[in-house]
Design a protein around this motif. Structure first.
Motif, PDB file in Angstrom:
ATOM      1  N   GLU A 107      -6.517  14.792  11.213  1.00  0.00           N
ATOM      2  CA  GLU A 107      -5.365  14.436  10.402  1.00  0.00           C
ATOM      3  C   GLU A 107      -5.628  13.207   9.549  1.00  0.00           C
ATOM      4  O   GLU A 107      -5.175  13.118   8.403  1.00  0.00           O
ATOM      5  CB  GLU A 107      -4.150  14.199  11.313  1.00  0.00           C
ATOM      6  N   LEU A 108      -6.358  12.219  10.090  1.00  0.00           N
ATOM      7  CA  LEU A 108      -6.652  11.011   9.322  1.00  0.00           C
ATOM      8  C   LEU A 108      -7.612  11.302   8.178  1.00  0.00           C
ATOM      9  O   LEU A 108      -7.554  10.647   7.128  1.00  0.00           O
ATOM     10  CB  LEU A 108      -7.216   9.931  10.248  1.00  0.00           C
ATOM     11  N   ALA A 109      -8.502  12.272   8.372  1.00  0.00           N
ATOM     12  CA  ALA A 109      -9.379  12.682   7.272  1.00  0.00           C
ATOM     13  C   ALA A 109      -8.542  13.282   6.143  1.00  0.00           C
ATOM     14  O   ALA A 109      -8.791  13.038   4.955  1.00  0.00           O
ATOM     15  CB  ALA A 109     -10.413  13.682   7.774  1.00  0.00           C
ATOM     16  N   SER A 110      -7.518  14.058   6.513  1.00  0.00           N
ATOM     17  CA  SER A 110      -6.611  14.611   5.501  1.00  0.00           C
ATOM     18  C   SER A 110      -5.859  13.498   4.781  1.00  0.00           C
ATOM     19  O   SER A 110      -5.665  13.555   3.563  1.00  0.00           O
ATOM     20  CB  SER A 110      -5.621  15.571   6.175  1.00  0.00           C
ATOM     21  N   LEU A 111      -5.448  12.464   5.534  1.00  0.00           N
ATOM     22  CA  LEU A 111      -4.777  11.324   4.916  1.00  0.00           C
ATOM     23  C   LEU A 111      -5.721  10.608   3.951  1.00  0.00           C
ATOM     24  O   LEU A 111      -5.310  10.190   2.866  1.00  0.00           O
ATOM     25  CB  LEU A 111      -4.293  10.355   5.993  1.00  0.00           C
ATOM     26  N   GLY A 112      -6.997  10.462   4.338  1.00  0.00           N
ATOM     27  CA  GLY A 112      -7.971   9.827   3.450  1.00  0.00           C
ATOM     28  C   GLY A 112      -8.150  10.605   2.157  1.00  0.00           C
ATOM     29  O   GLY A 112      -8.265  10.015   1.076  1.00  0.00           O
ATOM     30  N   GLN A 113      -8.156  11.932   2.241  1.00  0.00           N
ATOM     31  CA  GLN A 113      -8.252  12.753   1.035  1.00  0.00           C
ATOM     32  C   GLN A 113      -7.037  12.549   0.128  1.00  0.00           C
ATOM     33  O   GLN A 113      -7.163  12.492  -1.094  1.00  0.00           O
ATOM     34  CB  GLN A 113      -8.399  14.222   1.424  1.00  0.00           C
ATOM     35  N   SER A 114      -5.860  12.437   0.752  1.00  0.00           N
ATOM     36  CA  SER A 114      -4.645  12.197  -0.024  1.00  0.00           C
ATOM     37  C   SER A 114      -4.700  10.837  -0.720  1.00  0.00           C
ATOM     38  O   SER A 114      -4.263  10.692  -1.869  1.00  0.00           O
ATOM     39  CB  SER A 114      -3.413  12.272   0.883  1.00  0.00           C
ATOM     40  N   VAL A 115      -5.245   9.826  -0.026  1.00  0.00           N
ATOM     41  CA  VAL A 115      -5.389   8.497  -0.619  1.00  0.00           C
ATOM     42  C   VAL A 115      -6.339   8.555  -1.813  1.00  0.00           C
ATOM     43  O   VAL A 115      -6.078   7.944  -2.862  1.00  0.00           O
ATOM     44  CB  VAL A 115      -5.883   7.486   0.432  1.00  0.00           C
ATOM     45  N   ASN A 116      -7.442   9.277  -1.682  1.00  0.00           N
ATOM     46  CA  ASN A 116      -8.393   9.411  -2.791  1.00  0.00           C
ATOM     47  C   ASN A 116      -7.749  10.094  -3.991  1.00  0.00           C
ATOM     48  O   ASN A 116      -7.938   9.685  -5.145  1.00  0.00           O
ATOM     49  CB  ASN A 116      -9.617  10.200  -2.336  1.00  0.00           C
ATOM     50  N   TRP A 117      -6.972  11.130  -3.719  1.00  0.00           N
ATOM     51  CA  TRP A 117      -6.289  11.830  -4.811  1.00  0.00           C
ATOM     52  C   TRP A 117      -5.285  10.908  -5.490  1.00  0.00           C
ATOM     53  O   TRP A 117      -5.190  10.878  -6.729  1.00  0.00           O
ATOM     54  CB  TRP A 117      -5.576  13.066  -4.254  1.00  0.00           C
ATOM     55  N   MET A 118      -4.537  10.151  -4.675  1.00  0.00           N
ATOM     56  CA  MET A 118      -3.558   9.212  -5.227  1.00  0.00           C
ATOM     57  C   MET A 118      -4.240   8.161  -6.088  1.00  0.00           C
ATOM     58  O   MET A 118      -3.770   7.820  -7.182  1.00  0.00           O
ATOM     59  CB  MET A 118      -2.779   8.544  -4.096  1.00  0.00           C
ATOM     60  N   SER A 119      -5.371   7.624  -5.611  1.00  0.00           N
ATOM     61  CA  SER A 119      -6.082   6.577  -6.343  1.00  0.00           C
ATOM     62  C   SER A 119      -6.580   7.094  -7.689  1.00  0.00           C
ATOM     63  O   SER A 119      -6.458   6.410  -8.714  1.00  0.00           O
ATOM     64  CB  SER A 119      -7.251   6.062  -5.504  1.00  0.00           C
ATOM     65  N   LYS A 120      -7.112   8.309  -7.714  1.00  0.00           N
ATOM     66  CA  LYS A 120      -7.605   8.876  -8.971  1.00  0.00           C
ATOM     67  C   LYS A 120      -6.451   9.150  -9.935  1.00  0.00           C
ATOM     68  O   LYS A 120      -6.583   8.942 -11.148  1.00  0.00           O
ATOM     69  CB  LYS A 120      -8.371  10.159  -8.681  1.00  0.00           C
ATOM     70  N   GLN A 121      -5.314   9.620  -9.398  1.00  0.00           N
ATOM     71  CA  GLN A 121      -4.167   9.865 -10.248  1.00  0.00           C
ATOM     72  C   GLN A 121      -3.631   8.575 -10.858  1.00  0.00           C
ATOM     73  O   GLN A 121      -3.276   8.521 -12.038  1.00  0.00           O
ATOM     74  CB  GLN A 121      -3.061  10.557  -9.436  1.00  0.00           C
ATOM     75  N   LEU A 122      -3.577   7.505 -10.041  1.00  0.00           N
ATOM     76  CA  LEU A 122      -3.116   6.214 -10.548  1.00  0.00           C
ATOM     77  C   LEU A 122      -4.050   5.683 -11.633  1.00  0.00           C
ATOM     78  O   LEU A 122      -3.594   5.145 -12.648  1.00  0.00           O
ATOM     79  CB  LEU A 122      -3.023   5.202  -9.400  1.00  0.00           C
ATOM     80  N   GLN A 123      -5.359   5.836 -11.412  1.00  0.00           N
ATOM     81  CA  GLN A 123      -6.316   5.395 -12.424  1.00  0.00           C
ATOM     82  C   GLN A 123      -6.140   6.183 -13.721  1.00  0.00           C
ATOM     83  O   GLN A 123      -6.169   5.616 -14.824  1.00  0.00           O
ATOM     84  CB  GLN A 123      -7.741   5.563 -11.910  1.00  0.00           C
ATOM     85  N   HIS A 124      -5.931   7.498 -13.574  1.00  0.00           N
ATOM     86  CA  HIS A 124      -5.730   8.334 -14.757  1.00  0.00           C
ATOM     87  C   HIS A 124      -4.476   7.920 -15.508  1.00  0.00           C
ATOM     88  O   HIS A 124      -4.498   7.792 -16.751  1.00  0.00           O
ATOM     89  CB  HIS A 124      -5.639   9.800 -14.324  1.00  0.00           C
ATOM     90  N   LEU A 125      -3.378   7.683 -14.779  1.00  0.00           N
ATOM     91  CA  LEU A 125      -2.130   7.288 -15.419  1.00  0.00           C
ATOM     92  C   LEU A 125      -2.256   5.924 -16.078  1.00  0.00           C
ATOM     93  O   LEU A 125      -1.712   5.690 -17.169  1.00  0.00           O
ATOM     94  CB  LEU A 125      -0.996   7.281 -14.389  1.00  0.00           C
TER      95      LEU A 125
END
Length: 364
Positions: A107-125
């Motif tokens: 589950e924590l690996a899934s959370l880490g993937q979500s954090v990576n996706w969030m970080s890339k989206q924030l950078q893009h925005l």
């Protein structure tokens, strides 16, 4: 899917708690049985105080066993949670695009993937917003240059028409209006250029140690006739000999903008109070005045570019850029400019400067 993963994490946590509770209970029973057998073999009866101490000792050891067992089983999970927490704090601090290492398939690996996706989206925005900001600044620059040429031609032809023949009083009045409106447009173009330079960090501040108390007093004296003409009463409370490190020309612009804003929006005949004091390692320049409920309701938007109170009525002069420029100048000085309501219909603008103690200590 996410809910199932978090459900599994919750089941895992409950399972670890139950296992360690079982181990601790077994340890408690074993220790209790051993102590009981000791007294039975010796055919003695323990004193109440001894029994209580033995019970407390066994209980403490049982709790200790539970904590140690729980920590050992959760050590890897807690380490991952701590790591994710620190990485999220770095992303929140502005390190956009940062990614975390993902290990395993839990589950924590899934959370880490979500954090990576969030970080890339924030950078893009963020990059998209920065690109839009650059486009807006370029638009301001292009508009200023493209409009200045026809305005110059209009002013030249107006002067030519006035000089070619004698004009009547009515015609002269019309010419005066045209010249005034042309000057206002040129001033607006200058403001747009200033906004473009300030927000794109093209302005270099010429800082030096200056007496902000003396500067404030001089500005109030210079603008005094304007306040009297508007029927406003301005009172000042200026602490003497306060020094800051600043660009004097840019700072004059900030203060003049704030005073001019008070002239436009203060209640006619109402008091205007200007205060300059040192407080908690900062110099506070504060201007307060009575104003309309519409202005109080618009406080959150006063520093937006091109925003004007009652702009639809067209009664108040100005271009809506003054306060935005003033705040940006304050940010370049590593200071702040804020507005807040002080009372039902009273607004205060506060410019805050940090004091450099090396300079302040040398004041005579």
């Amino acid at each position: 899917m996410k809910q199932r993963q978090w459900d599994r994490l919750l089941v895992k946590l409950i399972g670890i708690i139950l296992i360690n509770a079982l181990i601790a209970t077994i340890a408690f029973l074993i220790m209790g049985y051993s102590i009981s057998m000791y007294y039975i073999r010796n055919e003695t009866t323990p004193e109440p105080l001894t029994s209580n101490l033995a019970f407390l000792t066994v209980t403490f050891i049982t709790i200790f066993i539970f904590v140690i067992g729980f920590s050992l089983m959760m050590r890897k999970t807690l380490r991952k949670i701590t790591y994710l927490s620190s990485e999220i704090e770095r992303i929140a601090s502005g390190d956009l695009g940062r990614t975390v290492e993902v290990e395993g398939r839990d589950e924590l690996a899934s959370l880490g993937q979500s954090v990576n996706w969030m970080s890339k989206q924030l950078q893009h925005l963020f990059e998209k917003e920065r690109a839009h900001e650059e486009e807006r600044n370029q638009l301001f620059s292009n508009l200023s240059h493209d409009l200045r040429t026809p305005l110059t031609s209009i002013r030249g032809y107006l002067q030519l028409l006035e000089s070619e023949r004698a004009v009547t009083d009515v015609e002269r009045s019309h010419f005066n209006v045209l010249n005034e409106k042309t000057a206002q447009l040129e001033q607006l173009l200058d403001q747009l250029m200033d906004v473009n330079r300030l927000y794109s960090s093209q302005v270099t501040l010429l800082k030096h140690r200056m007496n902000i108390s003396l500067l404030t007093t001089q500005l109030v004296h210079e603008m005094g006739p304007l306040f009297e003409e508007a029927g406003s009463r301005i009172s000042i409370n200026v602490q003497s000999d306060l020094y800051i490190e600043a660009d004097q020309d840019q700072l004059i612009r900030v203060f003049q903008n704030l005073m001019s804003n008070a002239l436009k929006y203060a209640t006619p005949g109402g008091p205007i109070e200007l205060t300059l004091v040192e407080r908690d390692e900062h110099v506070l320049w504060q201007l307060c005045n009575e104003t309309t409920p519409q202005t109080i309701a618009s406080i959150d938007h006063l520093f937006d570019r091109t925003y004007r109170v009652d702009a639809s009525r067209g009664e108040t002069p100005g271009d809506g850029l003054g306060l935005s420029i003033a705040r940006q100048i304050m940010l370049l000085h590593e200071g702040t400019l804020t507005a807040y309501a002080s009372g039902e219909n009273r607004i205060c603008f506060e410019a805050c400067f940090r004091i450099e103690r090396d300079y302040n200590s040398s004041i005579e």
